[in-house]
Design a protein around this motif. Sequence first.
Motif, PDB file in Angstrom:
ATOM      1  N   PRO A  58       0.817  -1.212   0.000  1.00 49.88           N
ATOM      2  CA  PRO A  58       0.000   0.000   0.000  1.00 49.88           C
ATOM      3  C   PRO A  58       0.851   1.263   0.000  1.00 49.88           C
ATOM      4  O   PRO A  58       1.953   1.287   0.545  1.00 49.88           O
ATOM      5  CB  PRO A  58      -0.815  -0.107   1.297  1.00 49.88           C
ATOM      6  CG  PRO A  58      -0.065  -1.058   2.161  1.00 49.88           C
ATOM      7  CD  PRO A  58       0.682  -1.974   1.256  1.00 49.88           C
ATOM      8  N   ASP A  90       3.320   3.312  11.357  1.00 48.16           N
ATOM      9  CA  ASP A  90       2.287   2.320  11.682  1.00 48.16           C
ATOM     10  C   ASP A  90       2.240   1.168  10.682  1.00 48.16           C
ATOM     11  O   ASP A  90       1.416   0.276  10.813  1.00 48.16           O
ATOM     12  CB  ASP A  90       0.905   2.988  11.720  1.00 48.16           C
ATOM     13  CG  ASP A  90       0.768   3.984  12.847  1.00 48.16           C
ATOM     14  OD1 ASP A  90       1.622   3.937  13.763  1.00 48.16           O
ATOM     15  OD2 ASP A  90      -0.166   4.807  12.821  1.00 48.16           O
ATOM     16  N   ARG A  91       3.062   1.234   9.665  1.00 48.05           N
ATOM     17  CA  ARG A  91       3.077   0.205   8.619  1.00 48.05           C
ATOM     18  C   ARG A  91       1.744   0.146   7.867  1.00 48.05           C
ATOM     19  O   ARG A  91       1.379  -0.881   7.303  1.00 48.05           O
ATOM     20  CB  ARG A  91       3.387  -1.167   9.223  1.00 48.05           C
ATOM     21  CG  ARG A  91       4.555  -1.850   8.521  1.00 48.05           C
ATOM     22  CD  ARG A  91       4.953  -3.132   9.211  1.00 48.05           C
ATOM     23  NE  ARG A  91       5.759  -3.966   8.309  1.00 48.05           N
ATOM     24  CZ  ARG A  91       5.253  -4.672   7.302  1.00 48.05           C
ATOM     25  NH1 ARG A  91       3.963  -4.682   7.078  1.00 48.05           N
ATOM     26  NH2 ARG A  91       6.048  -5.381   6.515  1.00 48.05           N
ATOM     27  N   GLU A  92       1.025   1.262   7.947  1.00 50.72           N
ATOM     28  CA  GLU A  92      -0.238   1.350   7.227  1.00 50.72           C
ATOM     29  C   GLU A  92       0.055   1.359   5.720  1.00 50.72           C
ATOM     30  O   GLU A  92      -0.729   0.867   4.930  1.00 50.72           O
ATOM     31  CB  GLU A  92      -0.956   2.632   7.645  1.00 50.72           C
ATOM     32  CG  GLU A  92      -2.422   2.689   7.373  1.00 50.72           C
ATOM     33  CD  GLU A  92      -3.231   1.855   8.375  1.00 50.72           C
ATOM     34  OE1 GLU A  92      -4.293   1.383   7.971  1.00 50.72           O
ATOM     35  OE2 GLU A  92      -2.800   1.678   9.514  1.00 50.72           O
ATOM     36  N   LEU A 144       1.861   7.134   8.915  1.00 50.35           N
ATOM     37  CA  LEU A 144       1.387   5.969   8.155  1.00 50.35           C
ATOM     38  C   LEU A 144       2.512   4.960   7.942  1.00 50.35           C
ATOM     39  O   LEU A 144       2.302   3.751   8.003  1.00 50.35           O
ATOM     40  CB  LEU A 144       0.820   6.416   6.799  1.00 50.35           C
ATOM     41  CG  LEU A 144      -0.512   7.174   6.861  1.00 50.35           C
ATOM     42  CD1 LEU A 144      -0.782   7.879   5.539  1.00 50.35           C
ATOM     43  CD2 LEU A 144      -1.647   6.208   7.185  1.00 50.35           C
ATOM     44  N   ILE A 173      -3.295   3.426  -3.819  1.00 52.29           N
ATOM     45  CA  ILE A 173      -3.109   4.446  -2.784  1.00 52.29           C
ATOM     46  C   ILE A 173      -4.169   4.198  -1.710  1.00 52.29           C
ATOM     47  O   ILE A 173      -5.350   4.432  -1.927  1.00 52.29           O
ATOM     48  CB  ILE A 173      -3.295   5.867  -3.365  1.00 52.29           C
ATOM     49  CG1 ILE A 173      -2.353   6.099  -4.554  1.00 52.29           C
ATOM     50  CG2 ILE A 173      -3.080   6.926  -2.284  1.00 52.29           C
ATOM     51  CD1 ILE A 173      -0.882   6.056  -4.206  1.00 52.29           C
ATOM     52  N   THR A 174      -3.733   3.708  -0.562  1.00 52.95           N
ATOM     53  CA  THR A 174      -4.732   3.461   0.488  1.00 52.95           C
ATOM     54  C   THR A 174      -5.106   4.756   1.192  1.00 52.95           C
ATOM     55  O   THR A 174      -6.219   4.890   1.680  1.00 52.95           O
ATOM     56  CB  THR A 174      -4.232   2.458   1.539  1.00 52.95           C
ATOM     57  OG1 THR A 174      -2.909   2.818   1.914  1.00 52.95           O
ATOM     58  CG2 THR A 174      -4.234   1.057   1.031  1.00 52.95           C
ATOM     59  N   VAL A 175      -4.155   5.671   1.289  1.00 56.88           N
ATOM     60  CA  VAL A 175      -4.471   6.936   1.945  1.00 56.88           C
ATOM     61  C   VAL A 175      -3.977   8.100   1.097  1.00 56.88           C
ATOM     62  O   VAL A 175      -2.823   8.138   0.696  1.00 56.88           O
ATOM     63  CB  VAL A 175      -3.790   7.045   3.326  1.00 56.88           C
ATOM     64  CG1 VAL A 175      -4.263   8.307   4.038  1.00 56.88           C
ATOM     65  CG2 VAL A 175      -4.074   5.821   4.167  1.00 56.88           C
ATOM     66  N   GLN A 214       0.869  13.113   8.574  1.00 54.13           N
ATOM     67  CA  GLN A 214       0.222  11.847   8.220  1.00 54.13           C
ATOM     68  C   GLN A 214       1.139  10.819   7.552  1.00 54.13           C
ATOM     69  O   GLN A 214       1.197   9.687   8.003  1.00 54.13           O
ATOM     70  CB  GLN A 214      -0.980  12.129   7.322  1.00 54.13           C
ATOM     71  CG  GLN A 214      -2.302  11.953   8.014  1.00 54.13           C
ATOM     72  CD  GLN A 214      -3.444  12.252   7.069  1.00 54.13           C
ATOM     73  OE1 GLN A 214      -3.501  13.315   6.454  1.00 54.13           O
ATOM     74  NE2 GLN A 214      -4.352  11.326   6.942  1.00 54.13           N
TER      75      GLN A 214
END
Lengths: 343, 284, 347
Positions: C160, C220-222, C217, C204-206, C213
């Motif tokens: 992601p 957090d490994r988001e 991200l 693109i997740t975010v 941010q």
Amino acid sequence: MEKRFGTVRALAGVDLDVAEGELLTILGPSGSGKTTLLKVVAGFEVPDEGTVRLGATDVTVAPPRARDVGMVFQNYALFPHLTVARNIAFPLEMRRVPRDEIARRVREVLELVELPHHAERLPRQLSGGQQQRVALARAIVFNPRLLLLDEPFGALDRKLREQMQLEVRRLQRRLKLTTLFITHDQEEALILSDRIAVMEAGRIAQLGTPDELYARPATRFVADFLGESNLIEGAWQGGAAVVPGFGPVPLPAPGTDGAPALLLLRPEALRIGAEAQSLPLRAEGRVVESVFLGVSEKFRVALDGGPELLARLPLRPSQPSPAREGDRVALGFAPEDLHVVRG
Amino acid sequence: MSSAVDRAAPARAEERRWVWLALPAVLFLGALFAWPVLRLLAQAVEGGTLEHLEKAVLDELYVEVLVESLEIALWVTLLCLALAYPVALWMLRAGPWGRALALFMLLLPFWTSVLVRTYAWMVILGRNGIVNRSLLEWGVITTPLPLLHNLTGVLIGMVHVLLPYMVFPIYAALLRMDPDLPRAAEGLGAPPWRVFQRVVLPLSLPGVFAGCALVFVLALGFFITPALLGGGRIIMISMLIEQQVREFLDWPFAAALSVVLLVVTLGAYWGLQRLTGGNRLAAG
Amino acid sequence: MLRRRQLLAAAATLPAPALAQGAAPRPAQIVVNASGGAMEQLFRRSYFAEFERRHGIRVVATSPVDFGKLRAMVESRNVEWTVTELGGQDFMRAKELNLLEPLDFSIIDLSRYPAAVRDTHIFPSSVYSTVMAYRSDVFPTGQHPVGWAQFWDVRRFPGPRSLRNHPVDNLEFALLADGVPMDRIYPIDMDRAFRKLEDIKPHITVWWTTGAQPAQLLVDREVVLASGWNGRFFDIARRGAPVAVEWTGGSLKQNAYGIPRGARNAVWGQHFLQIMTMPELQAVYATELAYPGLHPDTPNHVSAEVRPHLPTSPGNIEKQYWIGVEWWTQNGARAQERWNRFMLRRS
């Protein structure tokens, strides 16, 4: 029956039986446990001990809806968003009564409480007395096995209250409604009741018909609570009760010599002046206070070397008042009017 | 009917005499609300042209965003209602400590900044957040649930902040209700859900209506929470307005969008009121 | 009011050329308007201290940066600020609206500054870059994506990603990913850029909104890849997060300062800006935040550990391009609207 809230015993052993078609009053001051008793009967509280039975059914733990008890609340608890008709129809709808029968019974009960033209009004458009009638109609429309009245006249002014009391009484007699009536107003209790249970500190102090309770109260509390009373601390001597200021009065079933005796003389049992002369028991005293009450006059008389007593004399328009404040008068009573509260 | 009207008439005359007490509030609102709104309206048609309004109303981009904003606001309102009602009922029955606790928890989001709140949600809802990790560990799921950076995240974040606006009006309405009423209904033979449906719910409707109106209108105006928790996928009309003002200084077009939002909001409010018969119930 | 009138009177009696020649009277203080906060602390330690030491004039700091206020001050001819920071891309607008005094290059020496940032009115105070950052535990350095074409290559570098929810930078990145050379980005071919963006959109997740941010991200490994401002990544990397920066295709932008037109002690403003060009002082700020001033010697005044993290360090700066401020000033609104449409389209 027992009910405790924390360490407070709201009900401490109450045993009560309401007979079919009877109006039984629970009379007591606030805090005596009458409200708790009402809640237990209605099903809003479960007693810690004992049972509640309606007819042959044990409803001790049954929810209120399963009890078939009609209740009139202190403030009537009419549903403000529903019309009079819908309020009264509510218990019938809950019992799945067919619609046309609901309409018929609502009409009937509105006639009964003399509000036939108010069906479509909202409660807030009614006077206090009318609201009470609606509450009553709602409580009886489903022919409950028991009608509970929780201080229903408290919010009405005096005149309306008396009128409503008589109306409720008539209705209850006519429909033979088994009724439990909760009040702190002794006058109301005397007017309405078949029987009265006087409650004190979570117990029934005395149970009996109004005249029984009035004439022969079992405890000082009952004597005090119902009507006006002269409670005299006397003593037993030679088989007679010695009334301070009056002397010994022989009575049946006397107590042991020297034992104290609590004696009750209702104010209306006492006579003043000339009327007192013909009575066997007499004493002299001075009028401390007199109050004119229209139908009667009340006197507070301090006996020579004895207690102060309250006397109430009926008045007739043609007759002058027998005494004035400061007068010396004779007081007298008949021995059969003396009641021993406690030997 | 007539007696109620008779009694109301002198009361109304009495009311009229005290109307001037509301004057400061009226002036305050006039200066801080009515005047800016009028300015806004004026700005939207600045230079005597309807081109900005036309664009705001006709361009599919803005129409689509507006519709989506309304949808989101509606969802937030419904979710808040579903969550708030039980809380309000519980608060009614809870003791003073329980009520204080509920109050504290409800107001907590107000005392934290939107950024802190948002990062807290990221910790909880993220791909490697508490919820997903727990579910993965328990074997409930095999791949992380997308709870964040989408509509779900936006709804959760917005409901969190707006919940008190729903709880308090409902709680207040329930508090106004005579506690003997549900008891009376029960005594008259109604099972609990009937008591709720026939007595408690109708009597709390003014609170429900007030709460819904508040939450819906506030939700329509949200832009930070949806921007942060929506991962960019959620666009609300207020975000576009803010963009126009802050980034492009295009005040007339921002005003036009605002006017459209205002009109739609008022329309929704009016519709809701019609739906619940708001006036009649509010009076009861 | 009185003060203002006196000042106006004073200004009228003074011949203007005298001011420009540095024979201006020494005021008790000058006012520097900037963002405040941590930045003010660093300025106090570096530029303010040096200016006060050298000229004996106190520096008073105010905040926040406010374009509207600047405009109002200049137009009402009541300018409180001697020098002000110019937020974001506002500096172009400030110059166009004639809100700035020209820079006096007899006082301010920008001769060694990159040509891209030299301007007659706008002082380039520092530089930051929107760069690509990656989780170094997922893509070990050396096997990580280099440049935006590889950012777009989801097969070779799966995972992601996050980009900013804004057309600035992203249109350039898309063109670079599509093979446009760095010096041919402007004018941006929007059709081509948005077409290329469609390819990456599902991955693109975010789409991030605030500067904090993307760093969060990554921590957090988001996401495993993200664009973001170099200082933010510098900060988390310094605190031990497995996050590294790839400078290739980075988008350089300057922070700008200017002297409001009609400023009371404009000459001293020029002197203040000259202090801001000193590489030793720029190094203080750069060491803390990785946003260096633009003097080419500045990287030499920071420690060896910090140097690779500066966008201006040799080896980094050549891999990046300077954002086309002019293009964005002209086309920003149009690009944003297309961006909104692009974001709204479900695909």
